[in-house]
Enzyme design. Structure first.
Site, mmCIF file in Angstrom:
data_model
loop_
_atom_site.group_PDB
_atom_site.id
_atom_site.type_symbol
_atom_site.label_atom_id
_atom_site.label_comp_id
_atom_site.label_asym_id
_atom_site.label_seq_id
_atom_site.Cartn_x
_atom_site.Cartn_y
_atom_site.Cartn_z
ATOM 1 N N LYS A 17 0.729 -1.175 0.101
ATOM 2 C CA LYS A 17 -0.007 0.002 0.071
ATOM 3 C C LYS A 17 0.961 1.416 -0.047
ATOM 4 C CE LYS A 17 0.837 1.250 4.439
ATOM 5 N NZ LYS A 17 1.464 2.602 4.904
ATOM 6 N N VAL A 103 11.126 -4.613 3.363
ATOM 7 C CA VAL A 103 10.540 -4.377 4.892
ATOM 8 C C VAL A 103 11.025 -2.919 5.354
ATOM 9 C CG1 VAL A 103 10.352 -6.692 5.244
ATOM 10 C CG2 VAL A 103 12.776 -5.485 5.727
ATOM 11 N N GLN A 104 10.352 -2.464 6.391
ATOM 12 C CA GLN A 104 10.770 -0.978 6.920
ATOM 13 C C GLN A 104 10.873 -0.282 5.634
ATOM 14 O OE1 GLN A 104 14.317 -1.380 9.690
ATOM 15 N NE2 GLN A 104 12.676 -1.189 11.245
ATOM 16 N N ALA A 105 9.716 -0.098 5.107
ATOM 17 C CA ALA A 105 9.607 0.725 3.749
ATOM 18 C C ALA A 105 8.394 1.641 3.860
ATOM 19 C CB ALA A 105 9.500 -0.237 2.433
ATOM 20 N N GLY A 108 3.645 -1.134 3.960
ATOM 21 C CA GLY A 108 2.714 -2.071 4.842
ATOM 22 C C GLY A 108 2.829 -3.673 4.389
ATOM 23 N N ASP A 144 -2.512 -0.365 10.624
ATOM 24 C CA ASP A 144 -2.987 -0.402 9.127
ATOM 25 C C ASP A 144 -3.482 -1.571 8.681
ATOM 26 O OD1 ASP A 144 -0.719 -1.513 9.079
ATOM 27 O OD2 ASP A 144 0.315 -0.126 7.527
HETATM 28 O O1 C5P Z 1 0.063 -0.142 15.049
HETATM 29 P P1 C5P Z 1 1.389 -0.503 14.749
HETATM 30 O O2 C5P Z 1 1.881 -1.581 15.523
HETATM 31 O O3 C5P Z 1 1.616 -0.699 13.318
HETATM 32 O O4 C5P Z 1 2.258 0.733 14.931
HETATM 33 C C1 C5P Z 1 3.840 0.942 15.027
HETATM 34 C C2 C5P Z 1 4.030 1.989 15.866
HETATM 35 O O5 C5P Z 1 3.653 3.349 14.986
HETATM 36 C C3 C5P Z 1 3.285 2.101 17.200
HETATM 37 O O6 C5P Z 1 3.863 1.756 18.124
HETATM 38 C C4 C5P Z 1 3.503 3.759 17.260
HETATM 39 O O7 C5P Z 1 4.513 4.042 18.054
HETATM 40 C C5 C5P Z 1 3.354 4.209 16.065
HETATM 41 N N1 C5P Z 1 1.809 4.655 15.413
HETATM 42 C C6 C5P Z 1 1.318 5.720 16.144
HETATM 43 N N2 C5P Z 1 0.022 6.193 15.587
HETATM 44 C C7 C5P Z 1 -0.566 5.439 14.603
HETATM 45 C C8 C5P Z 1 -0.049 4.338 14.146
HETATM 46 C C9 C5P Z 1 1.311 3.863 14.559
HETATM 47 O O8 C5P Z 1 1.975 6.716 16.649
HETATM 48 N N3 C5P Z 1 -1.877 5.908 14.251
#
Ligand code: C5P
Length: 300
Positions: A17, A103-105, A108, A144
């Protein structure tokens, strides 16, 4: 215990994505950020293959070429574990993920693999979970993930888990449009990029203004080029100045629409039909050197 159909293995493509529009409007008490984002899918896929065994057992994951992803932190494994708590399944499940999405890109990939895993398991069950049931699991896996249960284009809000489809006309405009993805050798941590956000990075003073921008785009009052934005560029550009330099150079030299993908480190450029892409590719390759990822793809 779930009853499986006769089909015991299935392969599911998991698309990448990009966030065409990503607006942050605040930091919440739970540490997450309040987002309003428009998410599109690309014709770039990982392939997730699942096998359910009759005997009880754990969840086993293989990612050929990516041993660093073969552990319980993998979002696909987390998705299976939450799915087990919902369905009561104790069968041994094997997951193989053939990675094409870097990854880490900010593309998603991990979230998409997790959702493909849920969809694959669901496809093999006699009594399937509803979309609502899948959304509830996906939301627990990652912010996401829910967007990968939506068709091509969607708007996500909250921390990313509240999703709705985008108006059909905007979808038709996008499908098939060509995109160049380019990523430097190093990847960025989403948590770190969000952690470096300052309130002065927020592009809109209120969520309502960001919503208006999306509405204007859905009604065709703004072009994709005018609409594209990403509030996460600010913290990335402060720390990784070479990313901003490249994006600026491509905008100025080739008049391209270029954007950071999510929290990076991948970037995207729209590719106009008449453009000779080779000078663009050469510039990126020569400047960022070895270890880069580059792919020409399109919106689906
Ligand atoms: O939800 P997910 O594990 O993908 O998010 C990774 C990190 O990105 C979270 O731990 C948070 O630090 C940050 N994040 C955020 N606000 C969001 C989504 C992610 O601060 N809406």
């Amino acid at each position: 215990m779930p009853v499986f159909s006769g089909i015991r293995n299935v392969s599911v493509p998991a698309p990448a994505k990009v966030n065409l529009f990503l607006s942050v409007s605040g930091r919440r008490k739970d540490g997450f950020h309040e987002l309003l984002t428009v998410i599109a899918k690309l014709n770039l896929y990982d392939l997730v293959t699942l096998e359910v065994h009759d005997q009880p057992g754990g969840t086993h994951i293989l990612c050929p070429g990516h041993s660093e992803l073969e552990n319980s932190e993998n979002l696909a494994v987390r998705a299976v574990n939450i799915w087990r708590s919902v369905t009561g399944s104790d069968q041994r499940i094997s997951i193989t993920i053939n990675k094409k999405i870097p990854v880490q890109a900010g593309l998603g990939g991990g979230s998409s693999d997790a959702v493909a895993t849920l969809l694959g398991l669901n496809a093999m069950m006699q009594e399937k979970l509803s979309l609502q049931g899948l959304l509830e699991i996906a939301t627990q896996v990652g912010s996401d993930c829910a967007s990968f249960l939506m068709p091509g284009l969607c708007v996500a809000s909250g921390r990313g888990e509240k999703v709705r489809e985008v108006d059909i006309a905007s979808r038709a405009e996008l499908v098939g449009k060509k995109v160049l993805l380019f990523k430097p050798g190093l990847g960025f941590s989403t948590a770190q990029i969000f952690g470096n956000l300052k309130s002065s990075d927020y592009g809109f003073t209120s969520l309502a203004f960001a919503e208006q921008e999306i509405e204007k785009w859905e009604k065709g009052e703004t072009t994709l080029s005018q609409f594209m934005r990403n509030d996460l560029e600010a913290p990335v550009f402060r720390k990784f100045v070479f990313v901003e330099a490249m994006i600026q150079e491509l905008k100025e030299r080739f008049q391209l629409d270029v954007l950071l993908c999510g929290s990076g480190s991948c970037c995207l450029s729209l590719i106009p039909d008449e453009l000779d892409i080779n000078p663009v590719r050469n510039l990126i390759e020569e400047s960022w050197g070895s270890g880069i990822f580059m792919a020409e793809t399109h919106f689906i």
